[in-house]
Design a protein around this motif. Structure first.
Motif, PDB file in Angstrom:
ATOM      1  N   ARG A 112      79.469 -10.059  27.932  1.00 40.92           N
ATOM      2  CA  ARG A 112      78.812 -10.035  26.626  1.00 40.92           C
ATOM      3  C   ARG A 112      79.012 -11.377  25.929  1.00 40.92           C
ATOM      4  NH1 ARG A 112      76.877  -6.300  28.702  1.00 40.92           N
ATOM      5  NH2 ARG A 112      76.779  -4.144  28.002  1.00 40.92           N
ATOM      6  N   LEU A 113      78.079 -11.691  25.045  1.00 41.65           N
ATOM      7  CA  LEU A 113      78.159 -12.924  24.264  1.00 41.65           C
ATOM      8  C   LEU A 113      79.163 -12.747  23.131  1.00 41.65           C
ATOM      9  CD1 LEU A 113      74.334 -13.593  23.991  1.00 41.65           C
ATOM     10  CD2 LEU A 113      75.977 -14.941  25.334  1.00 41.65           C
ATOM     11  N   ARG A 114      80.061 -13.683  23.029  1.00 45.75           N
ATOM     12  CA  ARG A 114      80.992 -13.700  21.903  1.00 45.75           C
ATOM     13  C   ARG A 114      80.565 -14.750  20.877  1.00 45.75           C
ATOM     14  NH1 ARG A 114      87.432 -13.778  22.647  1.00 45.75           N
ATOM     15  NH2 ARG A 114      87.666 -12.000  21.272  1.00 45.75           N
ATOM     16  N   GLU A 115      79.857 -15.772  21.390  1.00 41.85           N
ATOM     17  CA  GLU A 115      79.447 -16.873  20.521  1.00 41.85           C
ATOM     18  C   GLU A 115      78.189 -17.526  21.089  1.00 41.85           C
ATOM     19  OE1 GLU A 115      81.717 -20.708  18.743  1.00 41.85           O
ATOM     20  OE2 GLU A 115      81.765 -20.507  20.928  1.00 41.85           O
ATOM     21  N   VAL A 116      77.248 -17.819  20.195  1.00 41.63           N
ATOM     22  CA  VAL A 116      76.063 -18.596  20.547  1.00 41.63           C
ATOM     23  C   VAL A 116      75.933 -19.677  19.479  1.00 41.63           C
ATOM     24  CG1 VAL A 116      73.551 -18.606  20.826  1.00 41.63           C
ATOM     25  CG2 VAL A 116      74.885 -16.630  21.603  1.00 41.63           C
ATOM     26  N   VAL A 117      75.886 -20.929  19.919  1.00 43.18           N
ATOM     27  CA  VAL A 117      75.679 -22.040  18.996  1.00 43.18           C
ATOM     28  C   VAL A 117      74.465 -22.817  19.483  1.00 43.18           C
ATOM     29  CG1 VAL A 117      76.634 -24.149  17.976  1.00 43.18           C
ATOM     30  CG2 VAL A 117      78.148 -22.199  18.451  1.00 43.18           C
ATOM     31  N   ARG A 139      79.182 -13.641  17.343  1.00 48.21           N
ATOM     32  CA  ARG A 139      78.534 -14.407  16.277  1.00 48.21           C
ATOM     33  C   ARG A 139      77.536 -15.395  16.872  1.00 48.21           C
ATOM     34  NH1 ARG A 139      80.764 -13.371  11.659  1.00 48.21           N
ATOM     35  NH2 ARG A 139      80.078 -15.220  10.535  1.00 48.21           N
ATOM     36  N   ALA A 140      76.577 -15.797  16.051  1.00 50.98           N
ATOM     37  CA  ALA A 140      75.602 -16.807  16.461  1.00 50.98           C
ATOM     38  C   ALA A 140      75.427 -17.797  15.314  1.00 50.98           C
ATOM     39  CB  ALA A 140      74.272 -16.160  16.828  1.00 50.98           C
ATOM     40  N   ASP A 141      75.156 -19.050  15.691  1.00 50.11           N
ATOM     41  CA  ASP A 141      75.019 -20.120  14.706  1.00 50.11           C
ATOM     42  C   ASP A 141      73.729 -20.881  14.992  1.00 50.11           C
ATOM     43  OD1 ASP A 141      75.176 -22.362  13.090  1.00 50.11           O
ATOM     44  OD2 ASP A 141      77.254 -22.816  13.626  1.00 50.11           O
ATOM     45  N   TYR A 142      72.729 -20.692  14.122  1.00 55.17           N
ATOM     46  CA  TYR A 142      71.434 -21.341  14.249  1.00 55.17           C
ATOM     47  C   TYR A 142      71.242 -22.402  13.155  1.00 55.17           C
ATOM     48  CZ  TYR A 142      69.883 -17.691  17.506  1.00 55.17           C
ATOM     49  OH  TYR A 142      69.754 -16.852  18.583  1.00 55.17           O
ATOM     50  N   VAL A 178      56.996 -26.959  18.985  1.00 62.78           N
ATOM     51  CA  VAL A 178      57.874 -27.038  20.151  1.00 62.78           C
ATOM     52  C   VAL A 178      59.175 -27.674  19.706  1.00 62.78           C
ATOM     53  CG1 VAL A 178      58.155 -27.877  22.518  1.00 62.78           C
ATOM     54  CG2 VAL A 178      55.868 -27.361  21.651  1.00 62.78           C
ATOM     55  N   CYS A 179      60.278 -27.084  20.138  1.00 63.17           N
ATOM     56  CA  CYS A 179      61.583 -27.674  19.831  1.00 63.17           C
ATOM     57  C   CYS A 179      62.448 -27.616  21.078  1.00 63.17           C
ATOM     58  CB  CYS A 179      62.249 -26.974  18.652  1.00 63.17           C
ATOM     59  SG  CYS A 179      62.580 -25.221  18.914  1.00 63.17           S
ATOM     60  N   GLY A 180      63.510 -28.393  21.059  1.00 60.81           N
ATOM     61  CA  GLY A 180      64.412 -28.428  22.195  1.00 60.81           C
ATOM     62  C   GLY A 180      65.803 -28.804  21.758  1.00 60.81           C
ATOM     63  N   GLY A 181      66.747 -28.494  22.597  1.00 60.37           N
ATOM     64  CA  GLY A 181      68.131 -28.809  22.285  1.00 60.37           C
ATOM     65  C   GLY A 181      69.068 -28.238  23.320  1.00 60.37           C
ATOM     66  N   ARG A 182      70.240 -27.850  22.848  1.00 59.39           N
ATOM     67  CA  ARG A 182      71.276 -27.350  23.750  1.00 59.39           C
ATOM     68  C   ARG A 182      71.944 -26.123  23.142  1.00 59.39           C
ATOM     69  NH1 ARG A 182      74.573 -31.774  26.345  1.00 59.39           N
ATOM     70  NH2 ARG A 182      72.773 -31.655  27.723  1.00 59.39           N
ATOM     71  N   TYR A 183      72.146 -25.125  23.977  1.00 57.50           N
ATOM     72  CA  TYR A 183      72.919 -23.942  23.625  1.00 57.50           C
ATOM     73  C   TYR A 183      74.344 -24.102  24.126  1.00 57.50           C
ATOM     74  CZ  TYR A 183      68.981 -20.804  22.536  1.00 57.50           C
ATOM     75  OH  TYR A 183      67.903 -20.180  21.981  1.00 57.50           O
ATOM     76  N   SER A 184      75.261 -23.541  23.379  1.00 59.17           N
ATOM     77  CA  SER A 184      76.626 -23.349  23.834  1.00 59.17           C
ATOM     78  C   SER A 184      76.907 -21.857  23.706  1.00 59.17           C
ATOM     79  CB  SER A 184      77.600 -24.159  22.971  1.00 59.17           C
ATOM     80  OG  SER A 184      78.928 -23.888  23.375  1.00 59.17           O
ATOM     81  N   PHE A 185      77.124 -21.210  24.837  1.00 60.12           N
ATOM     82  CA  PHE A 185      77.394 -19.780  24.873  1.00 60.12           C
ATOM     83  C   PHE A 185      78.853 -19.552  25.240  1.00 60.12           C
ATOM     84  CE2 PHE A 185      72.915 -20.115  26.210  1.00 60.12           C
ATOM     85  CZ  PHE A 185      72.302 -19.210  25.367  1.00 60.12           C
ATOM     86  N   GLY A 186      79.509 -18.665  24.523  1.00 65.42           N
ATOM     87  CA  GLY A 186      80.834 -18.188  24.897  1.00 65.42           C
ATOM     88  C   GLY A 186      80.702 -16.728  25.267  1.00 65.42           C
TER      89      GLY A 186
END
Length: 167
Positions: A145-150, A50-53, A128-136
């Motif tokens: 493989r990616l299980r989670e992207v926030v 899953r991914a959360d944008y 332009v944007c910026g921030g932080r990813y959290s990948f599981g």
């Protein structure tokens, strides 16, 4: 006294290989989005990934739904360049040793250029944007493989509007 040095070296080598493989998945993620390769994007996820944008004005959902949303949203931009930096990787083991997992925290800067009516744009980024990813991530038979992207967007800069002249 037992000599454990060769075993330690094997563990360190395996950890290094895993770190490089996880890093490769994160890089492949950025390239898939920038190149609008939604087949590659979906292939980076586990079947339940899953991914959360939502923090960036997007959606949360399974990889297929999010890929479809991204495909539509990214048409607004003739140029995209995700720069994912300051990657902090932590490895763990899932319950009952069913597989290996990893967490990656990484900052991003994402310059993009709005497309004009021809699908082109100016040479300079105007969004332009910026921030932080959290990948599981999860180790699977096919590799990591990616299980989670926030996505946690922290800031954005929109095009400056020309001042309005009042007569």
């Amino acid at each position: 006294m037992l000599n454990t040095e060769p075993m330690t070296q094997r563990v360190e080598l395996a950890t290094l290989r895993d770190r490089l493989a996880v890093d490769g998945v994160i890089t492949d993620y950025a390239v898939a989005v920038d190149d609008a390769d939604w087949t590659a994007y979906r292939s980076l996820f586990t079947s339940d990934g899953r991914a959360d944008y939502r923090s960036a004005g997007g959606i949360e959902g399974d990889a297929g739904s999010v890929a479809a949303w991204l495909a539509e949203s990214m048409r607004l931009f003739s140029m995209r360049q995700h720069l994912i930096v300051n990657r902090r990787v932590r490895f763990g083991t899932l319950e009952q040793d069913t597989g290996d997992s990893a967490r990656v925290q990484a900052d991003y800067v994402n310059p993009m250029r709005f497309a004009d009516s021809n699908g082109e744009g100016t040479s300079a980024p105007d969004f332009v944007c910026g921030g932080r990813y959290s990948f599981g991530l999860l180790r699977t038979y096919e590799g990591w493989r990616l299980r989670e992207v926030v996505v946690q967007e922290k800031w954005r800069r929109l095009p400056e509007r020309a001042p309005t002249v009042i007569d």
